[in-house]
Design a protein around this motif. Sequence first.
Motif, short mmCIF file in Angstrom:
data_model
loop_
_atom_site.label_atom_id
_atom_site.label_comp_id
_atom_site.label_asym_id
_atom_site.label_seq_id
_atom_site.Cartn_x
_atom_site.Cartn_y
_atom_site.Cartn_z
N ASP A 60 2.59 -6.41 -10.38
CA ASP A 60 2.74 -5.87 -11.98
C ASP A 60 3.99 -6.48 -12.42
O ASP A 60 4.33 -6.66 -13.63
N SER A 61 5.34 -6.22 -11.56
CA SER A 61 6.50 -6.33 -12.13
C SER A 61 6.50 -7.82 -12.42
O SER A 61 7.66 -8.21 -13.08
N ALA A 62 5.95 -8.84 -11.87
CA ALA A 62 5.87 -10.28 -12.18
C ALA A 62 5.45 -10.60 -13.56
O ALA A 62 5.55 -11.70 -14.00
N ARG A 63 4.91 -9.65 -14.20
CA ARG A 63 4.36 -10.03 -15.51
C ARG A 63 5.41 -10.35 -16.49
O ARG A 63 4.98 -11.00 -17.52
N VAL A 64 6.66 -9.93 -16.41
CA VAL A 64 7.52 -10.64 -17.28
C VAL A 64 7.61 -12.03 -17.35
O VAL A 64 8.37 -12.58 -18.38
N PHE A 65 7.21 -12.79 -16.34
CA PHE A 65 7.26 -14.13 -16.39
C PHE A 65 5.88 -14.97 -16.86
O PHE A 65 5.78 -16.11 -16.90
N VAL A 66 4.97 -14.14 -17.20
CA VAL A 66 3.57 -14.79 -17.69
C VAL A 66 3.56 -14.98 -18.92
O VAL A 66 3.98 -14.07 -20.18
N GLN A 67 2.80 -15.99 -19.36
CA GLN A 67 2.56 -16.43 -20.77
C GLN A 67 1.18 -15.93 -20.93
O GLN A 67 0.33 -15.91 -20.04
N PRO A 68 0.89 -15.10 -22.00
CA PRO A 68 -0.37 -14.62 -22.34
C PRO A 68 -1.46 -15.74 -22.30
O PRO A 68 -1.47 -16.69 -22.72
N ALA A 91 13.34 -18.31 -14.02
CA ALA A 91 12.15 -18.13 -13.69
C ALA A 91 11.14 -18.16 -14.93
O ALA A 91 11.49 -17.29 -15.89
N GLY A 92 9.92 -18.62 -14.80
CA GLY A 92 8.91 -18.56 -15.83
C GLY A 92 7.57 -18.85 -15.32
O GLY A 92 7.50 -18.90 -14.06
N GLU A 93 6.65 -19.24 -16.08
CA GLU A 93 5.34 -19.57 -15.87
C GLU A 93 5.37 -20.80 -14.59
O GLU A 93 4.58 -20.39 -13.68
N PRO A 94 6.10 -21.88 -14.54
CA PRO A 94 5.88 -22.87 -13.45
C PRO A 94 6.53 -22.06 -12.10
O PRO A 94 6.01 -22.64 -10.83
N GLU A 95 7.25 -21.01 -12.16
CA GLU A 95 7.59 -20.48 -10.61
C GLU A 95 6.63 -19.41 -10.31
O GLU A 95 6.62 -18.86 -9.21
N LEU A 96 5.62 -19.09 -11.01
CA LEU A 96 4.89 -18.01 -10.71
C LEU A 96 3.87 -18.12 -9.54
O LEU A 96 3.66 -17.22 -8.82
N PRO A 97 3.36 -19.48 -9.24
CA PRO A 97 2.68 -19.76 -7.98
C PRO A 97 3.77 -19.01 -6.73
O PRO A 97 3.11 -18.74 -5.78
N ARG A 98 4.78 -19.60 -6.63
CA ARG A 98 5.88 -19.30 -5.59
C ARG A 98 5.93 -17.81 -5.70
O ARG A 98 6.07 -17.20 -4.58
N LEU A 99 6.27 -17.26 -6.90
CA LEU A 99 6.49 -15.79 -6.79
C LEU A 99 5.24 -14.99 -6.37
O LEU A 99 5.04 -14.18 -5.47
N ALA A 100 3.98 -15.48 -6.80
CA ALA A 100 2.90 -14.84 -6.52
C ALA A 100 2.56 -15.03 -4.91
O ALA A 100 2.04 -13.92 -4.24
N GLU A 126 -1.24 -15.77 -15.70
CA GLU A 126 -1.78 -14.38 -16.07
C GLU A 126 -2.95 -14.48 -15.12
O GLU A 126 -3.17 -13.53 -14.36
N LYS A 127 -3.70 -15.52 -15.05
CA LYS A 127 -5.05 -15.47 -14.23
C LYS A 127 -4.48 -15.36 -12.51
O LYS A 127 -5.22 -14.72 -11.84
N LEU A 128 -3.58 -16.12 -12.24
CA LEU A 128 -2.94 -16.21 -10.83
C LEU A 128 -2.61 -14.69 -10.46
O LEU A 128 -2.81 -14.11 -9.56
N LEU A 129 -1.73 -13.96 -11.61
CA LEU A 129 -1.42 -12.77 -10.93
C LEU A 129 -2.32 -11.81 -10.99
O LEU A 129 -2.47 -10.78 -10.11
N ALA A 130 -3.43 -12.09 -11.93
CA ALA A 130 -4.50 -11.11 -11.79
C ALA A 130 -5.24 -11.35 -10.45
O ALA A 130 -5.70 -9.98 -9.95
N ALA A 131 -5.44 -12.57 -10.06
CA ALA A 131 -6.15 -12.86 -8.85
C ALA A 131 -5.33 -12.11 -7.69
O ALA A 131 -6.00 -11.86 -6.71
N THR A 132 -4.09 -12.20 -7.66
CA THR A 132 -3.26 -11.73 -6.58
C THR A 132 -3.31 -10.28 -6.47
O THR A 132 -3.45 -9.70 -5.44
N ARG A 133 -3.25 -9.60 -7.59
CA ARG A 133 -3.32 -8.20 -7.63
C ARG A 133 -4.76 -7.77 -7.04
O ARG A 133 -4.68 -6.80 -6.55
#
Length: 278
Positions: A140-148, A78-87, A153-160
């Motif tokens: 927060d644990s999903a940050r390992v997949f985020v590109q700075p 998993a990486g940045e492309p998988e973040l929408p599904r993970l979020a 990162e914006k999607l994860l922040a919005a999810t939080r």
Amino acid sequence: LSTLGTQQPYRAEAVPFYDSTDHLVFNDGRVGIPGISLTNWPDPYIHSTDDDLWQMDATQLKRNAFIVAAAAYFIASAGEPELPRLAGLLLGGAQKRLARDSATALQLLHAESGSTAAQRYADAALLLEEAARRELAAVDSARVFVQPAGAGEKLLAATRTRVEVLASTLRADLDAFYRQSVAAEPSAELSAEEKAASEQVPEWAVSLAESLEKLRGQPGVQGVHPFYAFDVHNLIDGQRSVLDIYRTVRAAALSAGEWYYGPVELSKVKEVLERAEK
């Protein structure tokens, strides 16, 4: 379906923590790997002379193998492309679990437990506070997949933020319901015992191997389920206070239901820690 297996439905569900299988060693707080287990139960043949491959349902084995392989492959790649599904998974899971804990908290306010209204409110508030902390930690644990500075990162922040808003709304609902049903203002002041516990911060003085060797075979604390004692030990990190550890473990008991593994009391948590110290 496996050619030689059954065609029975796969009735799987997530249950409160259960330690008695091979994932246990990973779940020690100092190892820090979130190990999970697929456990088949009831298993009438386990650890018996009939515990052999011919007793296995080939279909269930195939499904278990697929779940393990697919989950491991997804997380490993998993990486940045998988973040929408993970979020989406994190947000939806948080909504479901927070709603469940909110329903439990509202019921706690009028539980026939022999405690006062203020004590029941303290438990209900504790449950929602720890539930919010748990869900935010999951995000927060999903940050390992985020590109700075990337879209992820914006999607994860919005999810939080959405999880924070939901948790805050549910807490406001709890307080409003308490005011209306009890005709009193909610208050969660610490007792003298809790204040003292908040000033004590345990940390390990020996290695993981040495502590496991010394703790192995020691008698448990009367009135504390071994799973809770295991959790108390796992939460020792030199940062959490005794009160923090107690609150996390008590919230787990309240969330699952005290009928599951029993109650958790601060005095008993302190006793577990004092025995470990000795």
